[in-house]
Write a protein that holds these residues in place. Structure first.
Motif, PDB file in Angstrom:
ATOM      1  N   PRO A 167      26.360   5.991  -3.605  1.00  0.00           N
ATOM      2  CA  PRO A 167      26.429   7.713  -3.497  1.00  0.00           C
ATOM      3  C   PRO A 167      27.964   7.926  -4.142  1.00  0.00           C
ATOM      4  CG  PRO A 167      25.343   6.207  -1.712  1.00  0.00           C
ATOM      5  CD  PRO A 167      26.048   5.080  -2.551  1.00  0.00           C
ATOM      6  N   PRO A 168      27.570   9.293  -4.488  1.00  0.00           N
ATOM      7  CA  PRO A 168      29.205  10.224  -5.113  1.00  0.00           C
ATOM      8  C   PRO A 168      29.521  10.489  -4.209  1.00  0.00           C
ATOM      9  CG  PRO A 168      27.097  11.429  -5.994  1.00  0.00           C
ATOM     10  CD  PRO A 168      26.399   9.422  -5.779  1.00  0.00           C
ATOM     11  N   GLU A 169      29.382  10.262  -3.119  1.00  0.00           N
ATOM     12  CA  GLU A 169      29.783  10.721  -1.589  1.00  0.00           C
ATOM     13  C   GLU A 169      30.803   9.388  -1.380  1.00  0.00           C
ATOM     14  OE1 GLU A 169      26.098  12.567  -1.969  1.00  0.00           O
ATOM     15  OE2 GLU A 169      26.704  10.629  -1.494  1.00  0.00           O
ATOM     16  N   ARG A 170      30.319   8.723  -1.850  1.00  0.00           N
ATOM     17  CA  ARG A 170      31.212   7.225  -1.144  1.00  0.00           C
ATOM     18  C   ARG A 170      32.877   7.508  -2.094  1.00  0.00           C
ATOM     19  NH1 ARG A 170      28.429   2.262   0.253  1.00  0.00           N
ATOM     20  NH2 ARG A 170      30.874   2.050   1.576  1.00  0.00           N
ATOM     21  N   ALA A 171      32.665   7.766  -3.769  1.00  0.00           N
ATOM     22  CA  ALA A 171      33.913   8.111  -4.482  1.00  0.00           C
ATOM     23  C   ALA A 171      34.658   8.633  -3.954  1.00  0.00           C
ATOM     24  CB  ALA A 171      33.385   8.224  -5.828  1.00  0.00           C
ATOM     25  N   GLU A 172      33.958  10.263  -3.730  1.00  0.00           N
ATOM     26  CA  GLU A 172      34.607  11.390  -3.555  1.00  0.00           C
ATOM     27  C   GLU A 172      35.320  11.283  -1.797  1.00  0.00           C
ATOM     28  OE1 GLU A 172      33.772  16.449  -3.053  1.00  0.00           O
ATOM     29  OE2 GLU A 172      32.501  14.817  -2.890  1.00  0.00           O
ATOM     30  N   ARG A 173      34.447  10.377  -0.894  1.00  0.00           N
ATOM     31  CA  ARG A 173      35.320  10.339   0.194  1.00  0.00           C
ATOM     32  C   ARG A 173      36.292   9.714  -0.104  1.00  0.00           C
ATOM     33  NH1 ARG A 173      37.424  11.609   4.972  1.00  0.00           N
ATOM     34  NH2 ARG A 173      37.215   9.391   6.474  1.00  0.00           N
ATOM     35  N   ALA A 174      36.381   8.566  -1.065  1.00  0.00           N
ATOM     36  CA  ALA A 174      37.988   7.487  -1.358  1.00  0.00           C
ATOM     37  C   ALA A 174      38.808   8.803  -1.900  1.00  0.00           C
ATOM     38  CB  ALA A 174      37.400   7.022  -2.136  1.00  0.00           C
ATOM     39  N   ALA A 175      38.125   9.311  -3.225  1.00  0.00           N
ATOM     40  CA  ALA A 175      39.808   9.908  -3.375  1.00  0.00           C
ATOM     41  C   ALA A 175      40.188  11.311  -2.258  1.00  0.00           C
ATOM     42  CB  ALA A 175      39.099  11.062  -4.466  1.00  0.00           C
TER      43      ALA A 175
ATOM     44  N   PHE B 242      39.963  13.284  -8.998  1.00  0.00           N
ATOM     45  CA  PHE B 242      38.443  13.843  -9.059  1.00  0.00           C
ATOM     46  C   PHE B 242      37.566  13.735  -9.634  1.00  0.00           C
ATOM     47  CE2 PHE B 242      34.462  13.866  -6.907  1.00  0.00           C
ATOM     48  CZ  PHE B 242      33.798  12.673  -6.516  1.00  0.00           C
ATOM     49  N   GLU B 243      36.303  12.936 -10.607  1.00  0.00           N
ATOM     50  CA  GLU B 243      35.667  14.179 -11.517  1.00  0.00           C
ATOM     51  C   GLU B 243      34.363  13.041 -11.234  1.00  0.00           C
ATOM     52  OE1 GLU B 243      36.366  16.326 -13.601  1.00  0.00           O
ATOM     53  OE2 GLU B 243      38.468  16.151 -13.547  1.00  0.00           O
ATOM     54  N   GLN B 244      33.281  14.018 -11.228  1.00  0.00           N
ATOM     55  CA  GLN B 244      31.911  14.317 -11.850  1.00  0.00           C
ATOM     56  C   GLN B 244      30.795  14.083 -12.784  1.00  0.00           C
ATOM     57  OE1 GLN B 244      28.368  14.359  -8.402  1.00  0.00           O
ATOM     58  NE2 GLN B 244      30.407  14.714  -6.310  1.00  0.00           N
ATOM     59  N   TYR B 245      30.292  13.159 -13.237  1.00  0.00           N
ATOM     60  CA  TYR B 245      30.212  13.373 -14.261  1.00  0.00           C
ATOM     61  C   TYR B 245      28.050  12.806 -14.620  1.00  0.00           C
ATOM     62  CZ  TYR B 245      34.586  12.309 -15.895  1.00  0.00           C
ATOM     63  OH  TYR B 245      35.816  12.699 -15.874  1.00  0.00           O
TER      64      TYR B 245
ATOM     65  N   MET C 167      24.643  11.219 -10.262  1.00  0.00           N
ATOM     66  CA  MET C 167      23.221  10.719  -9.689  1.00  0.00           C
ATOM     67  C   MET C 167      22.937   8.970  -9.394  1.00  0.00           C
ATOM     68  SD  MET C 167      21.189  13.059 -13.028  1.00  0.00           S
ATOM     69  CE  MET C 167      22.425  12.249 -13.871  1.00  0.00           C
ATOM     70  N   ASP C 168      24.374   8.894  -9.202  1.00  0.00           N
ATOM     71  CA  ASP C 168      24.447   7.237  -8.887  1.00  0.00           C
ATOM     72  C   ASP C 168      23.265   6.571  -7.547  1.00  0.00           C
ATOM     73  OD1 ASP C 168      25.298   4.536  -8.130  1.00  0.00           O
ATOM     74  OD2 ASP C 168      27.997   4.958  -8.573  1.00  0.00           O
ATOM     75  N   GLN C 169      22.740   5.953  -7.742  1.00  0.00           N
ATOM     76  CA  GLN C 169      21.502   5.393  -7.150  1.00  0.00           C
ATOM     77  C   GLN C 169      22.197   4.305  -6.176  1.00  0.00           C
ATOM     78  OE1 GLN C 169      18.025   5.519  -8.173  1.00  0.00           O
ATOM     79  NE2 GLN C 169      17.700   7.634  -8.699  1.00  0.00           N
ATOM     80  N   VAL C 170      22.818   3.457  -7.133  1.00  0.00           N
ATOM     81  CA  VAL C 170      23.826   2.427  -6.405  1.00  0.00           C
ATOM     82  C   VAL C 170      24.948   2.235  -5.317  1.00  0.00           C
ATOM     83  CG1 VAL C 170      25.009   0.226  -7.020  1.00  0.00           C
ATOM     84  CG2 VAL C 170      23.156   1.108  -8.475  1.00  0.00           C
TER      85      VAL C 170
ATOM     86  N   LEU D 133      35.839   3.678 -10.644  1.00  0.00           N
ATOM     87  CA  LEU D 133      34.873   4.726 -11.573  1.00  0.00           C
ATOM     88  C   LEU D 133      33.589   3.681 -11.273  1.00  0.00           C
ATOM     89  CD1 LEU D 133      35.840   4.208 -15.905  1.00  0.00           C
ATOM     90  CD2 LEU D 133      36.373   6.119 -14.133  1.00  0.00           C
ATOM     91  N   ASN D 134      33.050   4.847 -10.075  1.00  0.00           N
ATOM     92  CA  ASN D 134      31.750   4.153  -9.451  1.00  0.00           C
ATOM     93  C   ASN D 134      32.059   3.432  -8.515  1.00  0.00           C
ATOM     94  OD1 ASN D 134      31.051   5.087 -13.063  1.00  0.00           O
ATOM     95  ND2 ASN D 134      28.977   5.528 -11.061  1.00  0.00           N
ATOM     96  N   GLY D 135      32.916   3.032  -7.252  1.00  0.00           N
ATOM     97  CA  GLY D 135      33.156   2.564  -6.208  1.00  0.00           C
ATOM     98  C   GLY D 135      33.513   3.267  -5.087  1.00  0.00           C
ATOM     99  N   TYR D 136      34.447   2.962  -4.285  1.00  0.00           N
ATOM    100  CA  TYR D 136      34.190   3.228  -3.323  1.00  0.00           C
ATOM    101  C   TYR D 136      35.774   2.508  -2.601  1.00  0.00           C
ATOM    102  CZ  TYR D 136      31.881  -0.664  -1.024  1.00  0.00           C
ATOM    103  OH  TYR D 136      31.437  -1.284  -0.741  1.00  0.00           O
ATOM    104  N   LEU D 137      36.553   2.986  -1.458  1.00  0.00           N
ATOM    105  CA  LEU D 137      37.588   2.839  -0.174  1.00  0.00           C
ATOM    106  C   LEU D 137      36.740   1.748   0.457  1.00  0.00           C
ATOM    107  CD1 LEU D 137      40.529   2.150  -0.049  1.00  0.00           C
ATOM    108  CD2 LEU D 137      40.342   4.236   1.607  1.00  0.00           C
TER     109      LEU D 137
END
Length: 222
Positions: free
Chosen positions: A177-185, A197-200, A172-175, A145-149
């Motif tokens: 960015p959701p793009e980093r989580a999506e890239r991990a997925a 993969f889900e965004q909230y 709206m994660d400012q710490v 949750l709210n991380g990256y690879l």
């Protein structure tokens, strides 16, 4: 949620909550984010399937504030917080401790070694994903949750072939960015992982709907 501070001689300070299965139990290891501690994710743990033995671990490095710990320092050389990476030395130490802890906890708590999952938030999500790629035989599934690879582990995504992974993030994660989580997925899916993969609609945090989705996803996988 009732918890017991464990007294076993394990490599990380932690809190343990046995589930309804008492022998050869399925388990989840909770890995908190930067600046918190082993109790931070317990409200999420209270909503997880009651069969799971919940173990929430504390990061090894103090941050200076009360009850504030981190798994590693941040490498900001790539352009600041939004593109930060784990400091290699601290990251290596924490990954080794997580592996060692899980191996020891299986014996100490009579866990099923084939049914141990990881659930991490922020730094804990980053640590969980890398741990899975390093030792896929040790972890049944991962919720990140709210991380990256981490860059250091992108080349190992094939190791997650067939592994269930839930990747959630705040739109709206400012710490982180959701793009980093999506890239991990995307990378994990390319490596063969069974990824959801889900965004909230939240920042650097979780929503009730997200936790409900995680619980529903877990019920078919633990």
């Amino acid at each position: 949620m009732d918890t017991d501070d464990a007294t076993e001689d394990l490599p990380l300070v932690h809190v343990s909550r046995p589930g309804t299965v008492t022998e050869n139990a399925p388990a989840v290891v909770l890995i908190h984010g930067r600046g918190t501690n082993e109790r931070d994710l317990l409200p999420i743990a209270a909503q997880l399937p009651e069969e799971l033995h919940v173990i929430s671990v504390r990061a090894p490095q103090e941050m200076g504030g009360p009850n504030s710990y981190t798994w590693y320092d941040l490498d900001l050389s790539g352009g600041g917080l939004h593109s930060s990476q784990p400091d290699p030395e601290g990251f290596r130490r924490s990954l080794d401790l997580v592996h060692e802890f899980v191996e020891s906890a299986v014996e100490a708590y009579d866990l099923d070694p084939d049914r141990v999952g990881l659930l991490g938030f922020s730094q804990g999500a980053i640590t969980s994903l890398s741990a899975l790629l390093e030792r896929p035989e040790s972890y049944r599934w991962v919720v990140a949750l709210n991380g990256y690879l981490a860059d250091s582990h992108e080349g190992e995504v094939d190791n997650a072939d067939g592994k269930p992974v839930f990747v959630g993030c705040g739109a709206m994660d400012q710490v982180i960015p959701p793009e980093r989580a999506e890239r991990a997925a995307e990378l994990l899916a390319e490596g063969g992982a069974d990824v959801r993969f889900e965004q909230y609609g939240v920042g650097h945090g979780t929503t009730p709907q997200e936790i409900s989705d995680v619980v529903e996803w877990l019920e078919e996988r633990y």
